[in-house]
Motif scaffolding. Structure first.
Motif, PDB file in Angstrom:
ATOM      1  N   VAL A 274       0.848  -1.192   0.000  1.00 35.63           N
ATOM      2  CA  VAL A 274       0.000   0.000   0.000  1.00 35.63           C
ATOM      3  C   VAL A 274       0.884   1.243   0.000  1.00 35.63           C
ATOM      4  N   GLY A 275       0.994   1.900  -1.144  1.00 31.29           N
ATOM      5  CA  GLY A 275       1.853   3.073  -1.252  1.00 31.29           C
ATOM      6  C   GLY A 275       1.465   4.204  -0.320  1.00 31.29           C
ATOM      7  N   ASP A 276       0.180   4.302   0.034  1.00 34.10           N
ATOM      8  CA  ASP A 276      -0.277   5.354   0.949  1.00 34.10           C
ATOM      9  C   ASP A 276       0.412   5.285   2.303  1.00 34.10           C
ATOM     10  N   LEU A 277       0.933   4.113   2.650  1.00 31.26           N
ATOM     11  CA  LEU A 277       1.567   3.956   3.958  1.00 31.26           C
ATOM     12  C   LEU A 277       3.012   4.428   3.986  1.00 31.26           C
ATOM     13  N   VAL A 278       3.600   4.700   2.826  1.00 34.85           N
ATOM     14  CA  VAL A 278       4.999   5.154   2.802  1.00 34.85           C
ATOM     15  C   VAL A 278       5.167   6.466   3.567  1.00 34.85           C
ATOM     16  N   PRO A 279       4.387   7.529   3.274  1.00 37.61           N
ATOM     17  CA  PRO A 279       4.548   8.748   4.070  1.00 37.61           C
ATOM     18  C   PRO A 279       4.161   8.567   5.525  1.00 37.61           C
ATOM     19  N   VAL A 280       3.207   7.698   5.805  1.00 37.81           N
ATOM     20  CA  VAL A 280       2.804   7.426   7.189  1.00 37.81           C
ATOM     21  C   VAL A 280       3.982   6.846   7.967  1.00 37.81           C
ATOM     22  N   ALA A 281       4.651   5.853   7.367  1.00 39.04           N
ATOM     23  CA  ALA A 281       5.780   5.214   8.042  1.00 39.04           C
ATOM     24  C   ALA A 281       6.974   6.155   8.144  1.00 39.04           C
ATOM     25  N   LEU A 282       7.231   6.932   7.089  1.00 34.44           N
ATOM     26  CA  LEU A 282       8.349   7.876   7.145  1.00 34.44           C
ATOM     27  C   LEU A 282       8.144   8.914   8.247  1.00 34.44           C
ATOM     28  N   GLU A 283       6.920   9.379   8.390  1.00 37.33           N
ATOM     29  CA  GLU A 283       6.638  10.392   9.413  1.00 37.33           C
ATOM     30  C   GLU A 283       6.786   9.829  10.821  1.00 37.33           C
ATOM     31  N   ALA A 284       6.658   8.511  10.961  1.00 39.40           N
ATOM     32  CA  ALA A 284       6.798   7.882  12.279  1.00 39.40           C
ATOM     33  C   ALA A 284       8.254   7.650  12.668  1.00 39.40           C
ATOM     34  N   LEU A 285       9.176   7.824  11.710  1.00 40.76           N
ATOM     35  CA  LEU A 285      10.592   7.584  11.995  1.00 40.76           C
ATOM     36  C   LEU A 285      11.200   8.708  12.819  1.00 40.76           C
ATOM     37  N   ASP A 286      12.115   8.338  13.686  1.00 38.59           N
ATOM     38  CA  ASP A 286      12.939   9.311  14.386  1.00 38.59           C
ATOM     39  C   ASP A 286      14.012   9.820  13.419  1.00 38.59           C
ATOM     40  N   ARG A 287      14.818  10.775  13.850  1.00 43.41           N
ATOM     41  CA  ARG A 287      15.914  11.276  13.029  1.00 43.41           C
ATOM     42  C   ARG A 287      16.841  10.124  12.640  1.00 43.41           C
ATOM     43  N   SER A 288      17.306  10.127  11.423  1.00 45.52           N
ATOM     44  CA  SER A 288      18.199   9.127  10.830  1.00 45.52           C
ATOM     45  C   SER A 288      17.560   7.747  10.708  1.00 45.52           C
ATOM     46  N   LEU A 298       3.888  -2.459  -5.314  1.00 52.33           N
ATOM     47  CA  LEU A 298       3.385  -1.439  -4.395  1.00 52.33           C
ATOM     48  C   LEU A 298       2.481  -0.504  -5.180  1.00 52.33           C
ATOM     49  N   SER A 299       1.333  -0.171  -4.604  1.00 49.39           N
ATOM     50  CA  SER A 299       0.500   0.845  -5.247  1.00 49.39           C
ATOM     51  C   SER A 299       1.223   2.186  -5.206  1.00 49.39           C
ATOM     52  N   ASP A 300       0.736   3.148  -5.953  1.00 48.96           N
ATOM     53  CA  ASP A 300       1.444   4.417  -6.103  1.00 48.96           C
ATOM     54  C   ASP A 300       1.652   5.123  -4.757  1.00 48.96           C
ATOM     55  N   ILE A 301       2.835   5.705  -4.628  1.00 49.95           N
ATOM     56  CA  ILE A 301       3.179   6.471  -3.425  1.00 49.95           C
ATOM     57  C   ILE A 301       2.710   7.907  -3.623  1.00 49.95           C
ATOM     58  N   PRO A 302       1.962   8.467  -2.688  1.00 48.04           N
ATOM     59  CA  PRO A 302       1.547   9.868  -2.836  1.00 48.04           C
ATOM     60  C   PRO A 302       2.726  10.814  -2.667  1.00 48.04           C
ATOM     61  N   SER A 303       2.489  12.072  -2.937  1.00 48.91           N
ATOM     62  CA  SER A 303       3.544  13.077  -2.826  1.00 48.91           C
ATOM     63  C   SER A 303       4.101  13.115  -1.408  1.00 48.91           C
ATOM     64  N   LEU A 304       5.419  13.258  -1.322  1.00 45.05           N
ATOM     65  CA  LEU A 304       6.085  13.362  -0.031  1.00 45.05           C
ATOM     66  C   LEU A 304       6.406  14.819   0.263  1.00 45.05           C
ATOM     67  N   ASN A 305       6.304  15.181   1.536  1.00 45.73           N
ATOM     68  CA  ASN A 305       6.725  16.492   1.991  1.00 45.73           C
ATOM     69  C   ASN A 305       8.135  16.367   2.544  1.00 45.73           C
ATOM     70  N   GLN A 307      10.115  18.177   4.403  1.00 41.61           N
ATOM     71  CA  GLN A 307      10.347  18.463   5.821  1.00 41.61           C
ATOM     72  C   GLN A 307       9.761  17.384   6.728  1.00 41.61           C
ATOM     73  N   ARG A 308       8.557  16.928   6.409  1.00 41.58           N
ATOM     74  CA  ARG A 308       7.865  15.964   7.280  1.00 41.58           C
ATOM     75  C   ARG A 308       8.373  14.539   7.105  1.00 41.58           C
ATOM     76  N   HIS A 309       8.755  14.180   5.881  1.00 43.18           N
ATOM     77  CA  HIS A 309       8.995  12.768   5.584  1.00 43.18           C
ATOM     78  C   HIS A 309      10.456  12.380   5.374  1.00 43.18           C
ATOM     79  N   LEU A 310      11.288  13.270   4.879  1.00 47.61           N
ATOM     80  CA  LEU A 310      12.650  12.889   4.507  1.00 47.61           C
ATOM     81  C   LEU A 310      13.748  13.676   5.204  1.00 47.61           C
ATOM     82  N   PHE A 311      13.442  14.878   5.643  1.00 45.20           N
ATOM     83  CA  PHE A 311      14.472  15.691   6.286  1.00 45.20           C
ATOM     84  C   PHE A 311      14.948  15.011   7.571  1.00 45.20           C
TER      85      PHE A 311
END
Length: 372
Positions: A274-288, A298-305, A307-311
């Protein structure tokens, strides 16, 4: 070629080597060892489409002799993987017509081809997803054979284990113990191995906090490895029964797939396709933190922010197949820690039902086909 006494591997299926339901006499449907065997029963993907449309068809197939370097095994059990569902429904485009799915094969060797020294007739052998590589490309030479451009796969490039017999390349087969139930061994050969690689790709630190999104066959095995190595595991899945299983295995928490875990995560693995869960899981990560996506589809991944998802140096990684070294390491580790395999058995004649239940999240742990 060496064969079991009285076993014939000649091929002839009413004039055709293709599945032909209803085209042969009824008595031809029964496979008899110790007599002159000519055909076997099995399932093939004929018309990929939604599982309710009946893409999986049962019928007769000829049994070929094992070629040089190959094993012919009588299937004792075959795990049902989500990849088989993707193949049946067309998410994974078929590479050949009328392919027999199934790549978590536990079987007994009934014949060996020329130049096979690692297995003998009567041995128990496992056939897995990775079926062949070129052995000479830069990926193979670097220990990354899972990335070989010429790699081939059981149940995709060649017939798999949704049948009474299967041909397995000896160099890619795993020796398996005699003392364990075949149904409990089968999920280790893909769900276990790919879960193990996904866990390593997630870069989980010692004593780290791991989030697992989706809690099916692979997840419930990877979770046990992580727990045995001292991790704290949080399961996130839409299935209430899967949440119960996660807690029973020792997870610190179990919530819905879109819930925020009770603490920041060092690592996460996405098993749900489920591609929708990629930003959900990224946002749950701590730094690094690192998210490993374990599915072949995997179904399509929505747009990532950003600051919220990758920084803050969060990493997003894919997982592609596995190496044979992954398989050897995982099978040894599974034996050492006494991994528990939750199995939902189905008779081979109900493979279509097993895939339908998998599609509807009605399977506890791993679905496994066993002879009727």
């Amino acid at each position: 070629m060496r064969t079991a006494p009285g076993f014939s591997a000649a091929v002839a299926v009413c004039g055709s080597d293709a599945f032909a339901p209803g085209a042969c006499p009824a008595q031809a449907w029964s496979m008899t060892f110790g007599a002159s065997a000519r055909t076997m029963r099995g399932w093939a993907v004929e018309r990929p489409g939604p599982i309710g449309s009946g893409p999986l068809v049962r019928g007769l197939r000829g049994v070929g002799e094992p070629g040089a370097g190959e094993l012919l095994v009588r299937v004792e059990a075959c795990g049902v993987c989500r990849t088989d569902l993707h193949l049946a429904e067309g998410d994974l485009p078929p590479r050949r017509p009328s392919t027999v799915p199934g790549h978590e094969i536990v079987g007994r060797v009934v014949a060996v081809g020329e130049a096979v020294e690692s297995f003998r007739v009567g041995d128990r052998a496992g056939g897995a997803w990775l079926r062949g590589t070129c052995g000479v490309c830069r990926y193979c030479r670097a220990g990354q054979e899972n990335l070989c451009p010429l790699s081939t796969y059981t149940g995709w490039d060649a017939d798999g284990g949704f049948a009474e017999l299967a041909v397995v390349p000896a160099a890619f087969a795993y020796p398996l113990p005699d003392g364990r139930d075949a149904a409990s061994l089968a999920p280790l050969l893909c769900a276990g191995i790919i879960g193990y690689r996904a866990l390593r790709r997630s870069a989980l630190p010692e004593g780290g906090r791991l989030g697992i999104y989706g809690f099916g066959a692979s997840a419930h095995l990877a979770a046990q490895v992580a727990l045995a190595e001292g991790a704290t595991v949080h399961a996130l899945t839409r299935s209430a029964r899967a949440r119960e299983l996660a807690l029973a295995l020792g997870a610190a928490s179990a919530g819905d797939a879109y819930d925020r875990p009770p603490e920041p995560l060092d690592s996460a693995i996405l098993f749900a396709p489920v591609g929708d869960l990629v930003p959900v899981a990224l946002e749950a990560l701590d730094r690094s933190g690192t998210l490993a996506v374990a599915g072949i589809h995997l179904s399509d991944i929505p747009s990532l922010n950003y600051q919220r998802h990758l920084f803050q140096e969060r990493d997003l990684r894919s997982v592609t197949s596995n190496t044979r070294q992954d398989g050897r390491e995982f099978l040894a580790l599974a034996d050492r820690i006494g991994i528990q395999v939750t199995v939902s058995p189905y008779p081979m004649s109900r493979a279509d039902r097993a895939l339908a239940d998998l599609a509807a999240d009605r399977v506890d742990g791993a679905a496994v086909l066993v002879p009727d």
